[in-house]
Design a protein around this motif. Structure first.
Motif, short mmCIF file in Angstrom:
data_model
loop_
_atom_site.label_atom_id
_atom_site.label_comp_id
_atom_site.label_asym_id
_atom_site.label_seq_id
_atom_site.Cartn_x
_atom_site.Cartn_y
_atom_site.Cartn_z
N ALA A 99 27.99 30.75 34.63
CA ALA A 99 29.19 30.56 35.45
C ALA A 99 29.93 31.88 35.63
O ALA A 99 30.40 32.19 36.73
CB ALA A 99 30.10 29.51 34.82
N LYS A 100 30.03 32.66 34.57
CA LYS A 100 30.74 33.95 34.66
C LYS A 100 30.02 34.91 35.60
O LYS A 100 30.66 35.62 36.37
CB LYS A 100 30.92 34.55 33.27
N LYS A 101 28.69 34.94 35.53
CA LYS A 101 27.93 35.82 36.41
C LYS A 101 28.06 35.39 37.86
O LYS A 101 28.16 36.24 38.76
CB LYS A 101 26.46 35.86 35.98
N ALA A 102 28.08 34.09 38.11
CA ALA A 102 28.26 33.59 39.49
C ALA A 102 29.64 33.98 40.02
O ALA A 102 29.77 34.42 41.17
CB ALA A 102 28.07 32.08 39.53
N THR A 103 30.67 33.84 39.19
CA THR A 103 32.02 34.24 39.60
C THR A 103 32.06 35.74 39.86
O THR A 103 32.64 36.21 40.83
CB THR A 103 33.05 33.85 38.52
N TRP A 104 31.41 36.51 39.01
CA TRP A 104 31.34 37.97 39.16
C TRP A 104 30.75 38.33 40.52
O TRP A 104 31.32 39.14 41.26
CB TRP A 104 30.49 38.56 38.03
N ARG A 105 29.59 37.74 40.85
CA ARG A 105 28.94 38.07 42.12
C ARG A 105 29.85 37.71 43.30
O ARG A 105 29.99 38.50 44.25
CB ARG A 105 27.61 37.33 42.23
N THR A 106 30.49 36.58 43.25
CA THR A 106 31.37 36.14 44.34
C THR A 106 32.54 37.09 44.50
O THR A 106 32.86 37.53 45.61
CB THR A 106 31.89 34.71 44.06
N LEU A 107 33.21 37.42 43.40
CA LEU A 107 34.43 38.22 43.49
C LEU A 107 34.16 39.71 43.71
O LEU A 107 34.97 40.39 44.34
CB LEU A 107 35.30 38.01 42.25
N MET A 108 33.05 40.22 43.23
CA MET A 108 32.74 41.63 43.46
C MET A 108 32.39 41.89 44.92
O MET A 108 32.55 43.01 45.41
CB MET A 108 31.61 42.10 42.54
N ALA A 109 31.96 40.88 45.63
CA ALA A 109 31.61 41.05 47.05
C ALA A 109 32.81 41.49 47.88
O ALA A 109 32.65 42.20 48.87
CB ALA A 109 31.03 39.75 47.61
N GLY A 110 34.02 41.11 47.47
CA GLY A 110 35.21 41.47 48.22
C GLY A 110 35.96 42.67 47.68
O GLY A 110 37.03 43.03 48.18
N LYS A 111 35.43 43.32 46.65
CA LYS A 111 36.12 44.44 46.00
C LYS A 111 36.12 45.67 46.91
O LYS A 111 35.07 46.12 47.34
CB LYS A 111 35.43 44.77 44.67
N PRO A 112 37.31 46.22 47.21
CA PRO A 112 37.34 47.47 47.97
C PRO A 112 36.59 48.57 47.22
O PRO A 112 36.57 48.60 45.98
CB PRO A 112 38.84 47.79 48.06
N ALA A 113 35.97 49.48 47.95
CA ALA A 113 35.13 50.52 47.36
C ALA A 113 35.86 51.41 46.36
O ALA A 113 35.26 51.87 45.39
CB ALA A 113 34.50 51.37 48.47
N HIS A 114 37.14 51.64 46.57
CA HIS A 114 37.90 52.54 45.69
C HIS A 114 38.38 51.86 44.41
O HIS A 114 38.94 52.50 43.52
CB HIS A 114 39.11 53.13 46.43
N VAL A 115 38.17 50.56 44.29
CA VAL A 115 38.63 49.79 43.14
C VAL A 115 37.51 49.70 42.10
O VAL A 115 36.36 49.42 42.44
CB VAL A 115 39.07 48.37 43.58
N LEU A 116 37.86 49.95 40.85
CA LEU A 116 36.90 49.86 39.75
C LEU A 116 36.67 48.40 39.38
O LEU A 116 37.54 47.55 39.60
CB LEU A 116 37.42 50.63 38.53
N ALA A 117 35.52 48.12 38.79
CA ALA A 117 35.19 46.76 38.37
C ALA A 117 35.58 46.55 36.91
O ALA A 117 35.36 47.41 36.07
CB ALA A 117 33.69 46.52 38.54
N GLY A 118 36.16 45.37 36.64
CA GLY A 118 36.53 45.00 35.28
C GLY A 118 36.09 43.57 35.00
O GLY A 118 35.93 42.76 35.92
N PHE A 119 35.88 43.26 33.73
CA PHE A 119 35.37 41.95 33.33
C PHE A 119 36.14 41.47 32.11
O PHE A 119 36.43 42.25 31.21
CB PHE A 119 33.88 42.07 33.00
N LYS A 120 36.43 40.16 32.09
CA LYS A 120 37.18 39.59 30.97
C LYS A 120 36.38 38.50 30.29
O LYS A 120 35.78 37.65 30.95
CB LYS A 120 38.51 39.02 31.47
N LEU A 121 36.35 38.56 28.97
CA LEU A 121 35.70 37.54 28.15
C LEU A 121 36.77 36.82 27.34
O LEU A 121 37.71 37.45 26.84
CB LEU A 121 34.68 38.18 27.22
#
Length: 171
Positions: free
Chosen positions: A118-140
Motif C-alpha cells: 500500500a505504501k509503495k502504491a501511494t508513493w508511485r501515485t504521489l511522486m507522479a505529481g512532484k515538481p522537479a525541484h522538490v525533493l522526495a521524502g517518505f514517512k514510516l
C-alpha cells in the motif's frame, strides 16, 4: 557538538498556513529551524481536523516557501527546509504552482499508511505529481504500518524506491 535541524510541524486546523508559519518567525530566524506542513490538518470552516482530510494548494505552499526564502535572504541564513506531508492525491491541489525559491529546500513527504504494498502504491501515485525541484521524502509509522501484523519497511526497501528518498521520517 551535535548537529541537527528542528522542523516545526504546522497543523493549521481552520487557519491558513502562512500566518501560522509567520507566528514562529522568532525561531525561524535560527539557522537550523525549518517547517513541516501538514495539509491533511488544514480543514475548511466548520470541519473538524482529524474527522475529515483537509487540503491545500500549490499556491499556498508557494506563499510559505517565498516567505521562508525572504527570511533566509534577509538574515543570510542557510537554506530553510520546508517539508509538506501528503497522504492522498486530494491533499495538495495544483501542486505545479509551488515554484523553486533560492534559500528554500522543499521536500514532499509521502505519508501513506499500511503495509509495504500500500505504501509503495501511494508513493508511485504521489511522486507522479512532484515538481522537479522538490525533493522526495517518505514517512514510516511504527504502529499504523504494522497494525495488521505486517513488517515495517526496511531501510533497504525504502531506499530502493524511485525516486530515491532524500528524507525519511519515522513516527
Amino acid at each position: 557538538m551535535l548537529k541537527g535541524v528542528l522542523l516545526l510541524d504546522i497543523q493549521p486546523g481552520r487557519a491558513d498556513f502562512l500566518p501560522e508559519v509567520q507566528a514562529y518567525e522568532r525561531w525561524l530566524g535560527e539557522p537550523d529551524v525549518g517547517v513541516a506542513l501538514d495539509p491533511e490538518w488544514a480543514v475548511e470552516p466548520g470541519a473538524v481536523p482529524g474527522e475529515k482530510f483537509g487540503r491545500t494548494t500549490g499556491a499556498e505552499l508557494d506563499g510559505v516557501a517565498a516567505y521562508l526564502a525572504g527570511l533566509a535572504n534577509e538574515q543570510r541564513l542557510p537554506d530553510k527546509i520546508m517539508a509538506y506531508h501528503q497522504v492522498a492525491a486530494s491533499i495538495v491541489r495544483d501542486e505545479a504552482d509551488l515554484r523553486a525559491h533560492p534559500g528554500v529546500s522543499v521536500v514532499k513527504v509521502v505519508d501513506g499508511i499500511g503495509g509495504a504494498g500500500a505504501k509503495k502504491a501511494t508513493w508511485r501515485t504521489l511522486m507522479a505529481g512532484k515538481p522537479a525541484h522538490v525533493l522526495a521524502g517518505f514517512k514510516l509509522f511504527f504502529d499504523e504500518d504494522t497494525r495488521h501484523g505486517g513488517a515495517l519497511m526496511t531501510p533497504d526497501e525504502v531506499m530502493a524506491l524511485t525516486p530515491k528518498p532524500a528524507y525519511v521520517v519515522y513516527e
